[in-house]
Design a protein around this motif. Sequence first.
Motif, mmCIF file in Angstrom:
data_model
loop_
_atom_site.group_PDB
_atom_site.id
_atom_site.type_symbol
_atom_site.label_atom_id
_atom_site.label_comp_id
_atom_site.label_asym_id
_atom_site.label_seq_id
_atom_site.Cartn_x
_atom_site.Cartn_y
_atom_site.Cartn_z
ATOM 1 N N THR A 260 -55.254 46.158 -45.750
ATOM 2 C CA THR A 260 -54.067 46.287 -44.844
ATOM 3 C C THR A 260 -54.626 46.088 -43.543
ATOM 4 O O THR A 260 -55.421 46.986 -43.069
ATOM 5 C CB THR A 260 -53.163 47.179 -44.900
ATOM 6 O OG1 THR A 260 -52.795 47.232 -46.456
ATOM 7 C CG2 THR A 260 -52.025 47.227 -44.238
ATOM 8 N N LEU A 261 -54.271 45.131 -42.749
ATOM 9 C CA LEU A 261 -54.409 45.205 -41.071
ATOM 10 C C LEU A 261 -53.805 46.509 -40.618
ATOM 11 O O LEU A 261 -52.642 46.401 -40.718
ATOM 12 C CB LEU A 261 -54.036 43.764 -40.657
ATOM 13 C CG LEU A 261 -54.226 43.587 -39.096
ATOM 14 C CD1 LEU A 261 -55.426 43.605 -38.880
ATOM 15 C CD2 LEU A 261 -53.316 42.689 -38.649
ATOM 16 N N CYS A 262 -54.644 47.242 -39.738
ATOM 17 C CA CYS A 262 -54.023 48.430 -39.164
ATOM 18 C C CYS A 262 -54.081 48.463 -37.796
ATOM 19 O O CYS A 262 -54.624 47.534 -37.168
ATOM 20 C CB CYS A 262 -54.787 49.653 -39.718
ATOM 21 S SG CYS A 262 -56.539 49.568 -39.242
ATOM 22 N N ASP A 263 -53.395 49.288 -37.064
ATOM 23 C CA ASP A 263 -53.108 49.242 -35.704
ATOM 24 C C ASP A 263 -54.698 49.321 -35.030
ATOM 25 O O ASP A 263 -54.884 48.856 -33.741
ATOM 26 C CB ASP A 263 -52.401 50.556 -35.164
ATOM 27 C CG ASP A 263 -50.869 50.272 -35.261
ATOM 28 O OD1 ASP A 263 -50.608 49.009 -35.891
ATOM 29 O OD2 ASP A 263 -50.018 51.141 -35.724
ATOM 30 N N ALA A 264 -55.452 50.065 -35.708
ATOM 31 C CA ALA A 264 -56.833 50.049 -35.075
ATOM 32 C C ALA A 264 -57.372 48.741 -35.074
ATOM 33 O O ALA A 264 -58.419 48.311 -34.015
ATOM 34 C CB ALA A 264 -57.807 50.977 -35.883
ATOM 35 N N ASP A 265 -57.486 47.930 -35.900
ATOM 36 C CA ASP A 265 -57.859 46.702 -35.682
ATOM 37 C C ASP A 265 -57.318 45.810 -34.682
ATOM 38 O O ASP A 265 -57.828 45.017 -34.106
ATOM 39 C CB ASP A 265 -57.518 45.816 -37.137
ATOM 40 C CG ASP A 265 -57.932 46.284 -38.311
ATOM 41 O OD1 ASP A 265 -59.213 46.700 -38.217
ATOM 42 O OD2 ASP A 265 -57.405 46.404 -39.405
ATOM 43 N N MET A 266 -56.028 46.018 -34.345
ATOM 44 C CA MET A 266 -55.316 45.337 -33.204
ATOM 45 C C MET A 266 -55.796 45.963 -31.962
ATOM 46 O O MET A 266 -56.023 45.154 -30.878
ATOM 47 C CB MET A 266 -53.791 45.636 -33.444
ATOM 48 C CG MET A 266 -53.162 45.235 -34.635
ATOM 49 S SD MET A 266 -53.285 43.455 -34.991
ATOM 50 C CE MET A 266 -52.195 42.822 -33.619
ATOM 51 N N ASP A 267 -56.154 47.296 -31.985
ATOM 52 C CA ASP A 267 -56.739 47.816 -30.536
ATOM 53 C C ASP A 267 -57.970 47.282 -30.369
ATOM 54 O O ASP A 267 -58.268 46.795 -29.107
ATOM 55 C CB ASP A 267 -56.637 49.219 -30.834
ATOM 56 C CG ASP A 267 -55.336 49.973 -30.875
ATOM 57 O OD1 ASP A 267 -54.497 49.354 -30.427
ATOM 58 O OD2 ASP A 267 -55.249 51.153 -31.499
ATOM 59 N N VAL A 268 -58.824 47.168 -31.314
ATOM 60 C CA VAL A 268 -60.261 46.406 -31.314
ATOM 61 C C VAL A 268 -60.141 45.192 -30.564
ATOM 62 O O VAL A 268 -60.896 44.761 -29.841
ATOM 63 C CB VAL A 268 -60.892 46.754 -32.497
ATOM 64 C CG1 VAL A 268 -62.303 45.864 -32.405
ATOM 65 C CG2 VAL A 268 -61.322 48.283 -32.923
ATOM 66 N N SER A 269 -59.164 44.415 -31.194
ATOM 67 C CA SER A 269 -58.944 43.022 -30.841
ATOM 68 C C SER A 269 -58.362 42.661 -29.448
ATOM 69 O O SER A 269 -58.280 41.598 -29.062
ATOM 70 C CB SER A 269 -58.281 42.346 -31.973
ATOM 71 O OG SER A 269 -56.993 42.489 -32.127
ATOM 72 N N GLY A 270 -57.778 43.736 -29.016
ATOM 73 C CA GLY A 270 -57.001 43.632 -27.739
ATOM 74 C C GLY A 270 -55.623 42.887 -27.942
ATOM 75 O O GLY A 270 -55.026 42.595 -27.100
ATOM 76 N N GLY A 271 -55.009 43.278 -29.165
ATOM 77 C CA GLY A 271 -53.701 43.105 -29.358
ATOM 78 C C GLY A 271 -53.372 41.626 -29.778
ATOM 79 O O GLY A 271 -54.396 40.646 -29.825
ATOM 80 N N VAL A 272 -52.176 41.015 -29.683
ATOM 81 C CA VAL A 272 -51.654 39.841 -30.332
ATOM 82 C C VAL A 272 -51.303 38.946 -29.005
ATOM 83 O O VAL A 272 -50.514 39.255 -28.435
ATOM 84 C CB VAL A 272 -50.602 39.797 -31.322
ATOM 85 C CG1 VAL A 272 -50.200 38.499 -32.010
ATOM 86 C CG2 VAL A 272 -50.776 40.684 -32.425
ATOM 87 N N ALA A 273 -52.138 37.961 -29.157
ATOM 88 C CA ALA A 273 -51.832 36.998 -28.101
ATOM 89 C C ALA A 273 -50.613 35.897 -28.180
ATOM 90 O O ALA A 273 -49.932 36.371 -29.350
ATOM 91 C CB ALA A 273 -53.119 35.957 -27.910
ATOM 92 N N GLY A 274 -50.194 35.072 -27.556
ATOM 93 C CA GLY A 274 -49.039 34.260 -27.538
ATOM 94 C C GLY A 274 -49.115 33.599 -28.704
ATOM 95 O O GLY A 274 -50.090 33.053 -29.262
ATOM 96 N N GLU A 275 -47.764 32.929 -29.092
ATOM 97 C CA GLU A 275 -47.756 32.304 -30.284
ATOM 98 C C GLU A 275 -48.376 30.808 -30.356
ATOM 99 O O GLU A 275 -48.147 30.139 -29.263
ATOM 100 C CB GLU A 275 -46.198 32.277 -30.557
ATOM 101 C CG GLU A 275 -46.047 31.432 -31.811
ATOM 102 C CD GLU A 275 -44.567 31.196 -32.218
ATOM 103 O OE1 GLU A 275 -43.870 31.687 -31.618
ATOM 104 O OE2 GLU A 275 -44.475 30.716 -33.232
ATOM 105 N N SER A 276 -48.853 30.330 -31.152
ATOM 106 C CA SER A 276 -48.986 28.972 -31.555
ATOM 107 C C SER A 276 -48.776 28.639 -32.695
ATOM 108 O O SER A 276 -48.636 29.734 -33.617
ATOM 109 C CB SER A 276 -50.669 28.784 -31.601
ATOM 110 O OG SER A 276 -51.047 27.306 -32.109
ATOM 111 N N THR A 277 -48.043 27.632 -32.969
ATOM 112 C CA THR A 277 -47.433 27.097 -34.384
ATOM 113 C C THR A 277 -48.626 26.403 -35.303
ATOM 114 O O THR A 277 -48.287 25.870 -36.123
ATOM 115 C CB THR A 277 -46.236 26.467 -34.144
ATOM 116 O OG1 THR A 277 -46.607 25.341 -33.490
ATOM 117 C CG2 THR A 277 -45.342 27.316 -33.565
ATOM 118 N N MET A 278 -49.933 26.278 -34.647
ATOM 119 C CA MET A 278 -50.996 25.594 -35.817
ATOM 120 C C MET A 278 -51.332 26.503 -36.786
ATOM 121 O O MET A 278 -51.856 27.591 -36.381
ATOM 122 C CB MET A 278 -52.053 25.098 -34.819
ATOM 123 C CG MET A 278 -52.969 24.169 -35.605
ATOM 124 S SD MET A 278 -54.415 23.436 -34.876
ATOM 125 C CE MET A 278 -55.318 24.892 -34.832
#
Length: 284
Positions: A260-278
């Motif tokens: 499962t993708l966890c919040d720690a993974d998001m913190d390391v990656s710097g969060g979710v960037a803006g949306e793309s639909t590709m």
Amino acid sequence: MTDAHIFVDPAPATLEHTQRNVLMNFKSPRRPQFFYTTAPLPCPYVAGRTERKVVTEIAGPGTEALHDRLSRAGFRRSHNIAYAPVCPSCQACIPIRIPVDSFQPGGTLRRVAKANAQVEAFVVAPRATAEQFQLFQRYQQARHGGGDMATMSFYDYRAMVEDTPVETFMAEFRDPDTRLISACLTDRLGDGLSAVYSFYAPAMERRSLGTHAILWLIEQARGLGLPYVYLGYWVPESRKMAYKARFRPSEVLISGTWRTLCDADMDVSGGVAGESTMVTEPAI
């Protein structure tokens, strides 16, 4: 007078029976699966890095089962080729999938669904049409004008759609006036649906039609009793690919294990960037 030894030739029925047993017990040698590494190329997602892929052909007996195994191992399909990144000193591309039974859309995703409530989806055979190609061209010119796919001819597009060795369909999304506004080429796996490539009307970018297509795939998989929707690669450092992590919960393939993708993974990656639909990558 001694007894004579009598030698009797086997009856034809006995020979036939023996041959049948041999054929029933014979197992042909398993076809070897060859993997090749591509030459280094500039990375399309992270500037200044080099991309390399391992590729293999999806062909021969057991094609569907092979495709399933490769997909679970983090490979993606383009035409009759499966590929996965093997970039030197880089692990930015992370396979990601959505477990449909536990998926719960957040507020943003619910608003996307509501904004597109009148959009109707049609499942059609993987056959390229002029209408699809015109939409595809507009999308490429607006979103990826400098990329290789922007110069694809209709015959290139037709090959992308129709050259498939596995069960594939095209999901077409139409507005109330029946205009084609987005499409998603999709493979059916033994354990889910795999989004191969999606595109949409660039003038309707604010409608988040790519996200809407993924939400539709999740509902389709749930209705078919399939546990996953495969989204390709999550690339936290790429604006085009980072949006996939906003579908929660989701699972990522790390060191050969789905977790499962966890919040720690998001913190390391710097969060979710803006949306793309590709949804996935350009063809090899």
